[in-house]
Design a protein around this motif. Structure first.
Motif, PDB file in Angstrom:
ATOM      1  N   MET A 104      29.086  52.264  53.311  1.00 44.69           N
ATOM      2  CA  MET A 104      30.341  51.505  53.184  1.00 44.69           C
ATOM      3  C   MET A 104      30.861  51.070  54.558  1.00 44.69           C
ATOM      4  SD  MET A 104      31.680  50.944  50.188  1.00 44.69           S
ATOM      5  CE  MET A 104      33.448  51.039  50.128  1.00 44.69           C
ATOM      6  N   SER A 105      31.364  49.842  54.608  1.00 43.16           N
ATOM      7  CA  SER A 105      31.873  49.344  55.879  1.00 43.16           C
ATOM      8  C   SER A 105      33.205  50.021  56.206  1.00 43.16           C
ATOM      9  CB  SER A 105      32.054  47.838  55.776  1.00 43.16           C
ATOM     10  OG  SER A 105      32.779  47.388  56.874  1.00 43.16           O
ATOM     11  N   GLN A 106      33.437  50.291  57.489  1.00 42.64           N
ATOM     12  CA  GLN A 106      34.703  50.889  57.924  1.00 42.64           C
ATOM     13  C   GLN A 106      35.718  49.796  58.277  1.00 42.64           C
ATOM     14  OE1 GLN A 106      35.177  54.286  57.865  1.00 42.64           O
ATOM     15  NE2 GLN A 106      33.199  54.120  56.840  1.00 42.64           N
ATOM     16  N   ILE A 107      35.272  48.560  58.263  1.00 37.94           N
ATOM     17  CA  ILE A 107      36.174  47.460  58.662  1.00 37.94           C
ATOM     18  C   ILE A 107      37.081  47.097  57.484  1.00 37.94           C
ATOM     19  CG2 ILE A 107      36.263  45.066  59.490  1.00 37.94           C
ATOM     20  CD1 ILE A 107      33.434  45.587  60.695  1.00 37.94           C
ATOM     21  N   GLU A 108      38.379  47.183  57.707  1.00 44.24           N
ATOM     22  CA  GLU A 108      39.340  47.006  56.621  1.00 44.24           C
ATOM     23  C   GLU A 108      39.198  45.648  55.913  1.00 44.24           C
ATOM     24  OE1 GLU A 108      43.384  46.652  57.724  1.00 44.24           O
ATOM     25  OE2 GLU A 108      44.069  46.870  55.640  1.00 44.24           O
ATOM     26  N   GLN A 109      39.025  44.590  56.715  1.00 40.98           N
ATOM     27  CA  GLN A 109      38.960  43.241  56.129  1.00 40.98           C
ATOM     28  C   GLN A 109      37.756  43.038  55.224  1.00 40.98           C
ATOM     29  OE1 GLN A 109      39.675  43.961  59.254  1.00 40.98           O
ATOM     30  NE2 GLN A 109      40.923  42.386  60.267  1.00 40.98           N
ATOM     31  N   PHE A 110      36.745  43.907  55.344  1.00 45.49           N
ATOM     32  CA  PHE A 110      35.558  43.780  54.494  1.00 45.49           C
ATOM     33  C   PHE A 110      35.650  44.628  53.224  1.00 45.49           C
ATOM     34  CE2 PHE A 110      32.622  42.730  58.362  1.00 45.49           C
ATOM     35  CZ  PHE A 110      33.289  41.515  58.505  1.00 45.49           C
ATOM     36  N   SER A 111      36.732  45.347  53.054  1.00 42.78           N
ATOM     37  CA  SER A 111      36.850  46.190  51.847  1.00 42.78           C
ATOM     38  C   SER A 111      37.296  45.338  50.663  1.00 42.78           C
ATOM     39  CB  SER A 111      37.859  47.315  52.084  1.00 42.78           C
ATOM     40  OG  SER A 111      39.166  46.759  52.144  1.00 42.78           O
ATOM     41  N   GLN A 112      36.882  45.735  49.467  1.00 37.65           N
ATOM     42  CA  GLN A 112      37.223  44.974  48.259  1.00 37.65           C
ATOM     43  C   GLN A 112      38.733  44.924  48.072  1.00 37.65           C
ATOM     44  OE1 GLN A 112      34.664  43.369  46.400  1.00 37.65           O
ATOM     45  NE2 GLN A 112      36.510  42.286  45.811  1.00 37.65           N
ATOM     46  N   GLU A 113      39.379  46.033  48.378  1.00 40.28           N
ATOM     47  CA  GLU A 113      40.835  46.124  48.208  1.00 40.28           C
ATOM     48  C   GLU A 113      41.540  45.058  49.056  1.00 40.28           C
ATOM     49  OE1 GLU A 113      42.187  49.982  49.260  1.00 40.28           O
ATOM     50  OE2 GLU A 113      44.104  49.687  48.244  1.00 40.28           O
ATOM     51  N   TYR A 114      41.111  44.941  50.294  1.00 35.46           N
ATOM     52  CA  TYR A 114      41.720  43.975  51.214  1.00 35.46           C
ATOM     53  C   TYR A 114      41.457  42.539  50.726  1.00 35.46           C
ATOM     54  CZ  TYR A 114      43.044  41.624  55.516  1.00 35.46           C
ATOM     55  OH  TYR A 114      43.661  40.793  56.425  1.00 35.46           O
ATOM     56  N   ILE A 115      40.194  42.319  50.320  1.00 37.65           N
ATOM     57  CA  ILE A 115      39.818  40.963  49.853  1.00 37.65           C
ATOM     58  C   ILE A 115      40.663  40.595  48.634  1.00 37.65           C
ATOM     59  CG2 ILE A 115      37.931  39.568  48.893  1.00 37.65           C
ATOM     60  CD1 ILE A 115      36.030  41.400  50.634  1.00 37.65           C
ATOM     61  N   ASP A 116      40.779  41.549  47.681  1.00 39.00           N
ATOM     62  CA  ASP A 116      41.566  41.273  46.464  1.00 39.00           C
ATOM     63  C   ASP A 116      43.032  40.988  46.801  1.00 39.00           C
ATOM     64  OD1 ASP A 116      39.312  41.629  45.003  1.00 39.00           O
ATOM     65  OD2 ASP A 116      39.777  43.655  44.317  1.00 39.00           O
ATOM     66  N   LYS A 117      43.564  41.782  47.712  1.00 37.85           N
ATOM     67  CA  LYS A 117      44.982  41.622  48.097  1.00 37.85           C
ATOM     68  C   LYS A 117      45.233  40.253  48.730  1.00 37.85           C
ATOM     69  CE  LYS A 117      47.419  44.010  51.217  1.00 37.85           C
ATOM     70  NZ  LYS A 117      47.360  45.130  52.150  1.00 37.85           N
ATOM     71  N   ASN A 118      44.219  39.751  49.374  1.00 35.63           N
ATOM     72  CA  ASN A 118      44.373  38.473  50.078  1.00 35.63           C
ATOM     73  C   ASN A 118      43.766  37.286  49.329  1.00 35.63           C
ATOM     74  OD1 ASN A 118      45.652  38.898  52.897  1.00 35.63           O
ATOM     75  ND2 ASN A 118      44.355  40.685  52.488  1.00 35.63           N
ATOM     76  N   THR A 119      43.621  37.482  48.035  1.00 29.21           N
ATOM     77  CA  THR A 119      43.072  36.403  47.212  1.00 29.21           C
ATOM     78  C   THR A 119      44.026  36.072  46.066  1.00 29.21           C
ATOM     79  OG1 THR A 119      40.882  37.272  47.765  1.00 29.21           O
ATOM     80  CG2 THR A 119      40.956  35.647  46.023  1.00 29.21           C
ATOM     81  N   PRO A 120      45.228  35.571  46.400  1.00 23.33           N
ATOM     82  CA  PRO A 120      46.115  35.169  45.292  1.00 23.33           C
ATOM     83  C   PRO A 120      45.504  33.967  44.559  1.00 23.33           C
ATOM     84  CG  PRO A 120      47.036  34.512  47.413  1.00 23.33           C
ATOM     85  CD  PRO A 120      45.777  35.276  47.721  1.00 23.33           C
ATOM     86  N   GLU A 121      45.678  33.965  43.254  1.00 19.87           N
ATOM     87  CA  GLU A 121      45.035  32.919  42.446  1.00 19.87           C
ATOM     88  C   GLU A 121      45.337  31.510  42.940  1.00 19.87           C
ATOM     89  OE1 GLU A 121      44.461  34.421  38.263  1.00 19.87           O
ATOM     90  OE2 GLU A 121      45.005  32.295  37.952  1.00 19.87           O
ATOM     91  N   LYS A 122      46.596  31.304  43.343  1.00 16.01           N
ATOM     92  CA  LYS A 122      46.991  29.930  43.725  1.00 16.01           C
ATOM     93  C   LYS A 122      46.288  29.439  44.996  1.00 16.01           C
ATOM     94  CE  LYS A 122      51.453  31.025  45.976  1.00 16.01           C
ATOM     95  NZ  LYS A 122      51.117  32.252  46.580  1.00 16.01           N
ATOM     96  N   GLU A 123      45.725  30.362  45.758  1.00 14.70           N
ATOM     97  CA  GLU A 123      45.034  29.943  46.988  1.00 14.70           C
ATOM     98  C   GLU A 123      43.516  29.826  46.811  1.00 14.70           C
ATOM     99  OE1 GLU A 123      46.055  32.261  50.480  1.00 14.70           O
ATOM    100  OE2 GLU A 123      48.180  32.120  49.956  1.00 14.70           O
ATOM    101  N   MET A 124      43.030  30.237  45.669  1.00 10.23           N
ATOM    102  CA  MET A 124      41.570  30.236  45.475  1.00 10.23           C
ATOM    103  C   MET A 124      41.023  28.816  45.440  1.00 10.23           C
ATOM    104  SD  MET A 124      41.067  33.313  42.767  1.00 10.23           S
ATOM    105  CE  MET A 124      39.298  33.232  42.601  1.00 10.23           C
ATOM    106  N   LEU A 125      39.963  28.619  46.186  1.00 14.29           N
ATOM    107  CA  LEU A 125      39.403  27.271  46.305  1.00 14.29           C
ATOM    108  C   LEU A 125      38.799  26.790  44.977  1.00 14.29           C
ATOM    109  CD1 LEU A 125      37.572  27.474  49.749  1.00 14.29           C
ATOM    110  CD2 LEU A 125      39.833  26.542  49.240  1.00 14.29           C
ATOM    111  N   PHE A 126      39.089  25.558  44.638  1.00 15.42           N
ATOM    112  CA  PHE A 126      38.502  24.847  43.481  1.00 15.42           C
ATOM    113  C   PHE A 126      38.822  25.500  42.133  1.00 15.42           C
ATOM    114  CE2 PHE A 126      35.176  25.024  46.950  1.00 15.42           C
ATOM    115  CZ  PHE A 126      35.639  23.901  47.624  1.00 15.42           C
ATOM    116  N   LYS A 127      39.655  26.558  42.147  1.00 12.63           N
ATOM    117  CA  LYS A 127      39.844  27.359  40.935  1.00 12.63           C
ATOM    118  C   LYS A 127      40.258  26.532  39.711  1.00 12.63           C
ATOM    119  CE  LYS A 127      41.458  31.499  38.956  1.00 12.63           C
ATOM    120  NZ  LYS A 127      40.280  31.869  38.209  1.00 12.63           N
ATOM    121  N   SER A 128      41.307  25.707  39.883  1.00 14.82           N
ATOM    122  CA  SER A 128      41.808  25.015  38.691  1.00 14.82           C
ATOM    123  C   SER A 128      40.745  24.057  38.152  1.00 14.82           C
ATOM    124  CB  SER A 128      43.121  24.281  38.970  1.00 14.82           C
ATOM    125  OG  SER A 128      42.892  23.247  39.874  1.00 14.82           O
ATOM    126  N   PHE A 129      39.955  23.479  39.051  1.00 16.95           N
ATOM    127  CA  PHE A 129      38.896  22.568  38.595  1.00 16.95           C
ATOM    128  C   PHE A 129      37.787  23.357  37.884  1.00 16.95           C
ATOM    129  CE2 PHE A 129      34.796  20.387  39.725  1.00 16.95           C
ATOM    130  CZ  PHE A 129      34.930  19.347  38.814  1.00 16.95           C
TER     131      PHE A 129
END
Ligand SMILES: [Fe+2]
Length: 399
Positions: free
Chosen positions: A1-26
């Motif tokens: 497991m990576s020790q780098i916080e930004q590479f953790s799933q938790e961090y990625i999920d927290k920083n992936t609000p639906e409204k910012e997801m690329l191409f999502k609505s399309f």
């Protein structure tokens, strides 16, 4: 497991609000179907848990064009042998009908083999039952006549040259066979949901030209009684107009295809269509050979399914249709085929050698190698090596 916080799933999920997801609505739009169903509620699929409704409103309760109040005054395609008329019909209505595409004898051989195969598959317990009726898949393994149709060989389909020219024209040379299967419609079963055959590309709509063109072999008369294919003539234009990220508006009504045995229907991958309802006691078969751009993934995984005996006798053209002619952007094996253009019989793109190695249980893949690899590993008879050697031999022989 990576020790780098930004590479953790938790961090990625927290920083992936639906409204910012690329191409999502399309990508999640489910278009063109969302707007098709919203603006045309009569196109809603049947309830597969209940007996089929006979109410007039539903798309499957219709008739052939010449009897339909909306369509009877319109100049819908009629069977023709003229390529110029075929082009006009295909462009305007999304389909064209080739009159006597198969001769009487070819047609009889086709339907006879197909019905026998369907019965045999039932007896063997390998029959494919769908909500519309029995399907017979992978026709390539099930009769010479079907292989002849895949190759558009005039001795099996008399309009073969016309069909092939038309596919070259509409898909670009190098197209491959997506699948070739027979769709049965049987009494007591359901209509198919109306769909576009190039749906896997959705929500992208290829506005300028289709990415898939279907050739429907019609070996028996079809009409409103026995489940003639349901189509909405010209619907490809409604779809094109909406385009990628657009909305399809109100559509004209569906009709049943009416055609005589021997007709071959050519239709655009963007045309709304589906199997009709068979009200007769006899199964109704049509066989769809759809075709796609050379680099697209085919519906049928030919590389696995084609019988080795057929691979052995297959013509270069048939092998090509099965996607066994690699090009730089499709179908390479361990890099073999890079640099090839995907033409029929192109020596450095033919992947038959690999398939034969696979069939004989002698395929040796290149795995992990290094400067520390054993002599045995370095000297292995890798199939890739053999294939390259074979190419050199053939090139030399052709000079
Ligand atoms: Fe279809």
């Amino acid at each position: 497991m990576s020790q780098i916080e930004q590479f953790s799933q938790e961090y990625i999920d927290k920083n992936t609000p639906e409204k910012e997801m690329l191409f999502k609505s399309f990508l999640d739009s489910r278009e063109p179907y969302t707007s098709i169903f919203k603006n045309n509620p009569w196109l809603a699929p049947p309830n597969f848990k209940k007996p089929l409704s006979r109410k007039k409103i539903h798309y499957w309760n219709t008739t052939v064009g010449r009897k339909h109040p909306y369509w009877k005054t319109k100049k819908l395609p009629t069977p023709t042998k003229e390529i110029k008329q075929i082009r006009k019909d295909f462009k305007r209505w999304g389909y064209a009908l080739i009159e006597d595409g198969m001769s009487k004898d070819q047609c009889e051989a086709f339907i006879e083999r197909l019905l026998e195969q369907a019965k045999g598959e039932k007896l063997a317990g390998v029959n494919s039952i769908t909500p519309s009726g029995q399907y017979v898949h992978t026709l390539i393994n099930k009769g010479e006549i079907f292989r002849g149709c895949i190759e558009q060989d005039p001795s099996h389909v008399q309009a073969g040259l016309l069909i092939e020219s038309f596919l070259n024209e509409t898909l670009g040379e190098g197209w491959i066979c997506h699948s070739f299967l027979a769709n049965g419609a049987e009494k007591g079963y359901y209509p198919q949901v109306l769909h576009l055959d190039q749906s896997p590309l959705s929500p992208w709509i290829t506005e300028e030209a289709p990415a898939l063109v279907n050739t429907l072999y019609i070996p028996q008369d079809v009409n409103e009684l026995n489940g003639g294919t349901l189509i909405i003539p010209g619907s490809h234009k409604n779809i094109i107009k909406a385009g990628s990220n657009g909305e399809v508006g109100k559509l004209p009504p569906a009709i049943n295809l009416e055609a005589k045995a021997g007709t071959v229907m050519l239709f655009d991958g963007r045309l709304l269509h589906g199997t009709g309802v068979n009200h007769t006691d006899k199964i109704r078969f049509v066989a769809a050979m759809s075709n796609v751009k050379s680099w697209m993934r085919s519906q049928e995984n030919w590389i696995v399914s084609v019988d080795p005996k057929i691979i052995d006798i297959a013509s270069p053209k048939l092998l090509h249709r099965m996607g066994m002619q690699a090009a730089t952007y499709g179908g390479t094996i361990e890099g073999f085929g890079m640099g090839a253009s995907g033409k029929v019989n192109e020596i450095h793109g033919s992947t038959k050698y690999f398939r034969e190695a696979l069939d004989s249980g002698k395929y040796i893949r290149v795995g992990e190698l290094s400067t520390k690899s054993s002599k045995k590993d370095l000297k292995k008879n890798y199939t890739l090596k053999g294939a390259v050697k074979e190419v050199k031999k053939k090139v030399k022989a052709s000079k």
